[in-house]
Scaffold this motif. Structure first.
Motif, PDB file in Angstrom:
ATOM      1  N   VAL A  45      42.972  -6.564 -37.691  1.00  0.00           N
ATOM      2  CA  VAL A  45      42.468  -5.361 -37.028  1.00  0.00           C
ATOM      3  C   VAL A  45      42.871  -5.420 -35.554  1.00  0.00           C
ATOM      4  CG1 VAL A  45      40.408  -4.035 -36.404  1.00  0.00           C
ATOM      5  CG2 VAL A  45      40.529  -5.193 -38.628  1.00  0.00           C
ATOM      6  N   ASP A  46      43.459  -4.349 -35.054  1.00  0.00           N
ATOM      7  CA  ASP A  46      43.888  -4.310 -33.662  1.00  0.00           C
ATOM      8  C   ASP A  46      42.673  -4.344 -32.734  1.00  0.00           C
ATOM      9  OD1 ASP A  46      46.537  -4.091 -34.483  1.00  0.00           O
ATOM     10  OD2 ASP A  46      46.471  -1.900 -34.503  1.00  0.00           O
ATOM     11  N   ALA A  47      42.742  -5.183 -31.706  1.00  0.00           N
ATOM     12  CA  ALA A  47      41.640  -5.305 -30.752  1.00  0.00           C
ATOM     13  C   ALA A  47      41.347  -3.968 -30.087  1.00  0.00           C
ATOM     14  CB  ALA A  47      41.990  -6.350 -29.693  1.00  0.00           C
ATOM     15  N   GLY A  48      40.062  -3.622 -30.025  1.00  0.00           N
ATOM     16  CA  GLY A  48      39.645  -2.393 -29.365  1.00  0.00           C
ATOM     17  C   GLY A  48      39.961  -1.119 -30.120  1.00  0.00           C
ATOM     18  N   SER A  49      40.375  -1.232 -31.384  1.00  0.00           N
ATOM     19  CA  SER A  49      40.813  -0.036 -32.117  1.00  0.00           C
ATOM     20  C   SER A  49      39.692   0.638 -32.896  1.00  0.00           C
ATOM     21  CB  SER A  49      41.948  -0.401 -33.082  1.00  0.00           C
ATOM     22  OG  SER A  49      41.462  -1.192 -34.157  1.00  0.00           O
ATOM     23  N   ILE A  50      38.555  -0.030 -33.060  1.00  0.00           N
ATOM     24  CA  ILE A  50      37.496   0.538 -33.891  1.00  0.00           C
ATOM     25  C   ILE A  50      36.757   1.630 -33.125  1.00  0.00           C
ATOM     26  CG2 ILE A  50      35.348   0.060 -35.131  1.00  0.00           C
ATOM     27  CD1 ILE A  50      36.333  -2.755 -35.642  1.00  0.00           C
ATOM     28  N   VAL A  51      36.737   2.820 -33.702  1.00  0.00           N
ATOM     29  CA  VAL A  51      35.980   3.951 -33.158  1.00  0.00           C
ATOM     30  C   VAL A  51      34.899   4.281 -34.173  1.00  0.00           C
ATOM     31  CG1 VAL A  51      36.044   6.351 -32.400  1.00  0.00           C
ATOM     32  CG2 VAL A  51      37.983   4.829 -31.924  1.00  0.00           C
ATOM     33  N   ASN A  52      33.653   3.991 -33.833  1.00  0.00           N
ATOM     34  CA  ASN A  52      32.548   4.165 -34.771  1.00  0.00           C
ATOM     35  C   ASN A  52      31.579   5.198 -34.208  1.00  0.00           C
ATOM     36  OD1 ASN A  52      30.802   3.822 -36.897  1.00  0.00           O
ATOM     37  ND2 ASN A  52      30.004   1.852 -36.211  1.00  0.00           N
ATOM     38  N   ASN A  53      31.974   6.454 -34.364  1.00  0.00           N
ATOM     39  CA  ASN A  53      31.194   7.553 -33.797  1.00  0.00           C
ATOM     40  C   ASN A  53      31.053   8.676 -34.824  1.00  0.00           C
ATOM     41  OD1 ASN A  53      29.808   9.133 -31.946  1.00  0.00           O
ATOM     42  ND2 ASN A  53      31.685   9.944 -31.021  1.00  0.00           N
ATOM     43  N   PRO A  54      30.359   8.396 -35.945  1.00  0.00           N
ATOM     44  CA  PRO A  54      30.222   9.441 -36.960  1.00  0.00           C
ATOM     45  C   PRO A  54      29.315  10.562 -36.459  1.00  0.00           C
ATOM     46  CG  PRO A  54      28.842   7.550 -37.487  1.00  0.00           C
ATOM     47  CD  PRO A  54      29.657   7.156 -36.289  1.00  0.00           C
ATOM     48  N   LEU A  89      31.909  -8.671 -35.800  1.00  0.00           N
ATOM     49  CA  LEU A  89      32.735  -9.852 -36.070  1.00  0.00           C
ATOM     50  C   LEU A  89      33.836 -10.010 -35.020  1.00  0.00           C
ATOM     51  CD1 LEU A  89      33.098  -9.537 -39.944  1.00  0.00           C
ATOM     52  CD2 LEU A  89      31.855 -11.323 -38.717  1.00  0.00           C
ATOM     53  N   MET A  90      34.319  -8.910 -34.466  1.00  0.00           N
ATOM     54  CA  MET A  90      35.403  -8.984 -33.494  1.00  0.00           C
ATOM     55  C   MET A  90      34.911  -9.328 -32.093  1.00  0.00           C
ATOM     56  SD  MET A  90      38.073  -5.955 -34.496  1.00  0.00           S
ATOM     57  CE  MET A  90      39.334  -6.668 -33.443  1.00  0.00           C
ATOM     58  N   SER A  91      33.655  -9.020 -31.786  1.00  0.00           N
ATOM     59  CA  SER A  91      33.181  -9.170 -30.418  1.00  0.00           C
ATOM     60  C   SER A  91      33.028 -10.605 -29.926  1.00  0.00           C
ATOM     61  CB  SER A  91      31.845  -8.431 -30.253  1.00  0.00           C
ATOM     62  OG  SER A  91      30.877  -8.939 -31.152  1.00  0.00           O
ATOM     63  N   PRO A  92      32.695 -11.611 -30.780  1.00  0.00           N
ATOM     64  CA  PRO A  92      32.440 -12.945 -30.223  1.00  0.00           C
ATOM     65  C   PRO A  92      33.633 -13.634 -29.567  1.00  0.00           C
ATOM     66  CG  PRO A  92      31.493 -12.741 -32.417  1.00  0.00           C
ATOM     67  CD  PRO A  92      32.385 -11.568 -32.213  1.00  0.00           C
ATOM     68  N   GLY A  93      34.837 -13.442 -30.104  1.00  0.00           N
ATOM     69  CA  GLY A  93      35.932 -14.235 -29.549  1.00  0.00           C
ATOM     70  C   GLY A  93      37.284 -13.619 -29.797  1.00  0.00           C
ATOM     71  N   PRO A  94      38.342 -14.333 -29.415  1.00  0.00           N
ATOM     72  CA  PRO A  94      39.693 -13.790 -29.499  1.00  0.00           C
ATOM     73  C   PRO A  94      40.310 -13.864 -30.898  1.00  0.00           C
ATOM     74  CG  PRO A  94      39.762 -15.996 -28.570  1.00  0.00           C
ATOM     75  CD  PRO A  94      38.304 -15.666 -28.766  1.00  0.00           C
ATOM     76  N   GLU A  95      39.695 -14.610 -31.817  1.00  0.00           N
ATOM     77  CA  GLU A  95      40.297 -14.755 -33.138  1.00  0.00           C
ATOM     78  C   GLU A  95      40.278 -13.417 -33.877  1.00  0.00           C
ATOM     79  OE1 GLU A  95      41.868 -17.346 -34.453  1.00  0.00           O
ATOM     80  OE2 GLU A  95      41.620 -18.306 -32.507  1.00  0.00           O
ATOM     81  N   PRO A  96      41.391 -13.011 -34.464  1.00  0.00           N
ATOM     82  CA  PRO A  96      41.429 -11.718 -35.168  1.00  0.00           C
ATOM     83  C   PRO A  96      40.679 -11.784 -36.493  1.00  0.00           C
ATOM     84  CG  PRO A  96      43.506 -12.881 -35.461  1.00  0.00           C
ATOM     85  CD  PRO A  96      42.695 -13.695 -34.491  1.00  0.00           C
ATOM     86  N   ILE A  97      40.298 -10.624 -36.988  1.00  0.00           N
ATOM     87  CA  ILE A  97      39.777 -10.531 -38.344  1.00  0.00           C
ATOM     88  C   ILE A  97      40.802  -9.771 -39.173  1.00  0.00           C
ATOM     89  CG2 ILE A  97      37.361 -10.631 -37.615  1.00  0.00           C
ATOM     90  CD1 ILE A  97      37.202  -7.620 -38.109  1.00  0.00           C
ATOM     91  N   TYR A  98      40.863 -10.094 -40.450  1.00  0.00           N
ATOM     92  CA  TYR A  98      41.885  -9.540 -41.326  1.00  0.00           C
ATOM     93  C   TYR A  98      41.220  -8.712 -42.418  1.00  0.00           C
ATOM     94  CZ  TYR A  98      44.730 -13.104 -39.052  1.00  0.00           C
ATOM     95  OH  TYR A  98      45.369 -13.883 -38.114  1.00  0.00           O
ATOM     96  N   ILE A  99      41.831  -7.582 -42.725  1.00  0.00           N
ATOM     97  CA  ILE A  99      41.301  -6.724 -43.775  1.00  0.00           C
ATOM     98  C   ILE A  99      42.419  -6.292 -44.718  1.00  0.00           C
ATOM     99  CG2 ILE A  99      39.363  -5.861 -42.393  1.00  0.00           C
ATOM    100  CD1 ILE A  99      40.960  -3.294 -41.892  1.00  0.00           C
ATOM    101  N   ARG A 116      38.812   1.922 -49.787  1.00  0.00           N
ATOM    102  CA  ARG A 116      38.156   0.622 -49.913  1.00  0.00           C
ATOM    103  C   ARG A 116      38.692  -0.308 -48.831  1.00  0.00           C
ATOM    104  NH1 ARG A 116      35.580  -2.615 -53.824  1.00  0.00           N
ATOM    105  NH2 ARG A 116      35.994  -4.844 -53.611  1.00  0.00           N
ATOM    106  N   ILE A 117      37.803  -1.054 -48.164  1.00  0.00           N
ATOM    107  CA  ILE A 117      38.200  -2.033 -47.160  1.00  0.00           C
ATOM    108  C   ILE A 117      37.587  -3.377 -47.509  1.00  0.00           C
ATOM    109  CG2 ILE A 117      38.017  -2.699 -44.727  1.00  0.00           C
ATOM    110  CD1 ILE A 117      38.117   0.216 -43.972  1.00  0.00           C
ATOM    111  N   GLU A 118      38.455  -4.377 -47.676  1.00  0.00           N
ATOM    112  CA  GLU A 118      38.013  -5.735 -47.991  1.00  0.00           C
ATOM    113  C   GLU A 118      38.222  -6.629 -46.776  1.00  0.00           C
ATOM    114  OE1 GLU A 118      40.034  -7.154 -51.458  1.00  0.00           O
ATOM    115  OE2 GLU A 118      39.120  -5.656 -52.795  1.00  0.00           O
ATOM    116  N   LEU A 119      37.186  -7.334 -46.375  1.00  0.00           N
ATOM    117  CA  LEU A 119      37.293  -8.292 -45.278  1.00  0.00           C
ATOM    118  C   LEU A 119      37.824  -9.604 -45.832  1.00  0.00           C
ATOM    119  CD1 LEU A 119      36.743  -9.138 -42.343  1.00  0.00           C
ATOM    120  CD2 LEU A 119      34.400  -9.702 -43.041  1.00  0.00           C
ATOM    121  N   LYS A 120      38.963 -10.065 -45.323  1.00  0.00           N
ATOM    122  CA  LYS A 120      39.578 -11.300 -45.803  1.00  0.00           C
ATOM    123  C   LYS A 120      38.901 -12.503 -45.146  1.00  0.00           C
ATOM    124  CE  LYS A 120      42.672 -10.728 -48.134  1.00  0.00           C
ATOM    125  NZ  LYS A 120      42.703 -10.394 -49.584  1.00  0.00           N
ATOM    126  N   THR A 121      38.746 -13.573 -45.913  1.00  0.00           N
ATOM    127  CA  THR A 121      38.089 -14.780 -45.392  1.00  0.00           C
ATOM    128  C   THR A 121      39.065 -15.748 -44.751  1.00  0.00           C
ATOM    129  OG1 THR A 121      38.245 -15.783 -47.599  1.00  0.00           O
ATOM    130  CG2 THR A 121      36.210 -14.602 -47.073  1.00  0.00           C
TER     131      THR A 121
END
Length: 204
Positions: A45-54, A89-99, A116-121
């Protein structure tokens, strides 16, 4: 046949089957001969890309690919809370999360609507994206525009369509690390447009 539990809510499947017939209950049926599951996007997920304003906007991006999240988009259990959970999940540190994202690509506005969005471990071995080619030559092509542009080298791809030209919609699998020049290496390129086989008739 698919292993039990392989088909999950929100996945996109391509089904090939027998002629559609009507049974004694007046229901129309077809017997599936093959079911292929295909996600459209896999990556960080690109840093700062999440827009959560429904309900105004609920979007994010992966490798510059714009993804629209709907109220009906299914999230896996490890991402309960949807975009709110991903933001946390993205806010604590620089490590990316994968989906991994299943959905439908819209070539007209170059966006991907997630079903469907799956969070990869763990980090995936390969990334996947879908997009429309805007420029191409013998060994490279470009998808996307503006900040979402991706440069792709397909010279060593083990599978690719015969004609990769501007306007073609493609699905890419590529190595999970960019070249030093910022060009991604595709190891597989497939057409992003599925066409049914020739037959006597078709029904939907």
């Amino acid at each position: 046949t698919l292993p039990k539990g392989e088909l999950k809510l929100g996945m996109v499947a391509e089904v090939r089957g027998s002629t559609i017939t009507q049974d004694e209950f007046l229901d129309f049926n077809s017997i599936a001969s093959s079911i292929a599951l295909s996600s459209g996007i896999v990556g960080p997920v690109d840093a700062g890309s999440i827009v959560n304003n429904p309900p105004i906007a609920t979007t994010l991006s992966v490798l510059g690919r714009h993804i629209v999240v709907q109220p009906t988009t299914v999230f896996t259990d490890n991402a309960t809370g949807g975009l709110t959970a991903l933001q946390a999940l993205m806010s604590p540190g620089p490590e990316p999360i994968y989906i991994e994202v299943y959905g439908l690509y819209n070539a007209e506005n170059d966006s991907f609507t997630a079903t469907r969005i799956e969070l990869k471990t763990s980090p995936p071995e390969n990334y996947r994206v879908s997009g429309k080619i805007v420029a191409a030559n013998a060994s490279t092509f470009t998808i996307g525009t503006g900040p979402a542009t991706l440069q792709i080298n397909h010279a060593s791809a083990t599978e690719r369509p015969a004609n990769l030209v501007a306007g073609s919609v493609v699905r890419l699998r590529m190595a999970a690390s960019a070249l030093s020049a910022g060009v991604w290496t595709a190891n597989r390129v497939r057409s992003g447009v599925n066409s049914p086989s020739d037959g006597q008739e078709s029904k939907v």
